[in-house]
Design an enzyme around this catalytic site. Structure first.
Site, mmCIF file in Angstrom:
data_model
loop_
_atom_site.group_PDB
_atom_site.id
_atom_site.type_symbol
_atom_site.label_atom_id
_atom_site.label_comp_id
_atom_site.label_asym_id
_atom_site.label_seq_id
_atom_site.Cartn_x
_atom_site.Cartn_y
_atom_site.Cartn_z
ATOM 1 N N ASP A 25 4.239 1.551 5.606
ATOM 2 C CA ASP A 25 3.307 1.560 6.369
ATOM 3 C C ASP A 25 3.620 -0.034 6.758
ATOM 4 O O ASP A 25 4.035 -0.504 5.679
ATOM 5 C CB ASP A 25 2.024 2.026 5.769
ATOM 6 C CG ASP A 25 1.323 1.931 7.057
ATOM 7 O OD1 ASP A 25 1.116 3.037 7.552
ATOM 8 O OD2 ASP A 25 0.066 0.647 6.813
ATOM 9 N N ASN A 61 0.089 -5.755 17.445
ATOM 10 C CA ASN A 61 0.022 -4.864 18.577
ATOM 11 C C ASN A 61 -0.954 -5.372 19.558
ATOM 12 O O ASN A 61 -1.016 -5.822 20.868
ATOM 13 C CB ASN A 61 -0.890 -3.476 18.470
ATOM 14 C CG ASN A 61 0.209 -2.631 19.111
ATOM 15 O OD1 ASN A 61 1.191 -2.769 19.860
ATOM 16 N ND2 ASN A 61 -0.848 -1.696 19.925
ATOM 17 N N ASP A 73 5.824 -1.725 20.266
ATOM 18 C CA ASP A 73 6.808 -0.292 20.537
ATOM 19 C C ASP A 73 7.798 -0.964 19.853
ATOM 20 O O ASP A 73 8.652 -0.058 20.315
ATOM 21 C CB ASP A 73 6.969 0.359 21.918
ATOM 22 C CG ASP A 73 5.206 1.219 22.545
ATOM 23 O OD1 ASP A 73 4.629 1.854 21.643
ATOM 24 O OD2 ASP A 73 5.337 1.541 23.482
ATOM 25 N N GLU A 75 2.067 4.091 12.887
ATOM 26 C CA GLU A 75 3.428 3.066 12.107
ATOM 27 C C GLU A 75 3.053 3.353 11.073
ATOM 28 O O GLU A 75 3.769 2.532 10.833
ATOM 29 C CB GLU A 75 1.869 1.850 11.945
ATOM 30 C CG GLU A 75 0.708 1.521 11.384
ATOM 31 C CD GLU A 75 -0.042 1.916 12.040
ATOM 32 O OE1 GLU A 75 -0.947 1.334 11.494
ATOM 33 O OE2 GLU A 75 -0.013 2.456 13.567
#
Length: 338
Positions: A208, A216, A225, A251
């Site tokens: 993770d 983000n 991305d 993620e």
């Protein structure tokens, strides 16, 4: 070579096959039909020597008839290393090897003795890999003795390529190119059953991205991305041929490690953690210079009446502990850490 000699290279003399009862004229007519077929075809005699190599087969393979007629070197037209064709299997009564030679493509054996199979061929002389569907049909004389085998070929490369593209769309994550959740679930179940049959360990890593929401928010969705794509490449770079890395969701990534001990899984996990840290993707949180990952590892030796979900739950719990302990680290099941 003149056109006359080229034409004669595709046809046997107008004489009966050894042991055959039909007139030579009929054989010559049959050979001419084979030559003119638009379907690639070749004929082997009872000693696996090429008797007929029609023009369509020459076009497909890039190998002219005069190079193979009378020889047993026809395999070189299809493969880089020696390997029996379907016609060879029929002649040599080796049909029990069909599953070994075509493990990924089901073959059919009919009562008449005809074999049907499909596989990718290297096609060394043609300079291209092709997906061929082959049918090998035995020819018997009046006494029931095998005298030859005809193998016909169909080039289904375009169709197979389109099929694989569709399958990839169904099993690949559109952003990272990794296996998607559906592919992960199917592969984990298949590897669980394999490990059960072979009594081998199966390991799983849950990976993770730490503080990804903050990243983000700071870099926008496009930046997020790009971060995920770079991390996906880093994780995939540590995989063996039989391992599978998938985008589990958001993620989070999952790594299936067949026949791997927990110690080995921990080593892989640490390599992944270090490799992501070395990317030096700028973090956007106090005390966090670069983007990092936390990893939970788990290993199981599957037993009857157990489910692969147990392995996922154990790896998830280990991942949660890695997060709780400060992130950017790997965690093993509690029983292994005691």
């Amino acid at each position: 070579m003149t056109s006359t000699s080229t034409s004669s290279a595709y046809r046997l003399p107008d004489a009966p096959l050894s042991g055959a009862s039909q007139p030579g004229q009929e054989h010559a007519f049959a050979h001419q039909l084979l030559e003119m077929l638009v379907i690639p075809a070749f004929v082997l005699d009872a000693r696996c020597r090429v008797m007929v190599w029609n023009k369509a087969c020459a076009r497909l393979t890039g190998v002219p008839a005069y190079e193979v007629l009378g020889t047993s070197e026809h395999w070189r037209s299809f493969y880089d290393s020696p390997r029996a064709t379907l016609a060879d299997l029929v002649i040599q009564d080796r049909t029990d090897e069909i599953d070994q030679l075509y493990p990924d493509q089901p073959a059919r054996y009919q009562a008449s003795g005809m074999l049907c199979a499909q596989n990718w061929c290297d096609m060394p002389r043609a300079g291209r890999r092709r997906f061929l569907v082959a049918d090998a049909s035995p020819i018997f004389d009046a006494a029931g003795k095998l005298i030859a085998v005809v193998e016909t070929l169909r080039d289904l490369t375009d169709e197979k390529t389109a099929q694989l593209a569709l399958e990839q769309l169904a099993t690949r994550d559109g952003l990272t190119g990794l296996a998607n959740r559906r592919c992960f679930d199917d592969t984990l179940q298949a590897e669980w059953m394999r490990a059960l049959r072979q009594q081998q360990p199966l390991s799983l890593l849950m990976v993770d991205v730490d503080n990804f929401k903050a990243y983000n928010d700071a870099h926008g969705h496009l930046g997020g991305d790009e971060c995920l794509k770079r991390i996906a490449l880093a994780v995939a770079g540590e995989m063996r041929a039989n391992d599978l890395v998938a985008r589990y969701g958001g993620e989070e990534f999952a790594v299936i490690l067949p026949n791997e001990s927990l110690k080995g899984a921990a080593i892989v996990a640490e390599r992944i953690r270090a490799r992501v840290e070395q990317l030096q993707l700028p973090g956007r949180r106090a005390g966090c210079q670069h983007v990092t990952v936390s990893i939970g590892a788990a290993t199981a030796l599957p037993a009857p009446n157990t489910e692969s979900s147990v392995l996922v739950a154990t790896a998830d719990a280990a991942l949660y502990r890695a997060k709780h302990m400060g992130r950017n680290r790997i965690s093993l099941p509690l029983a292994e850490q005691a």
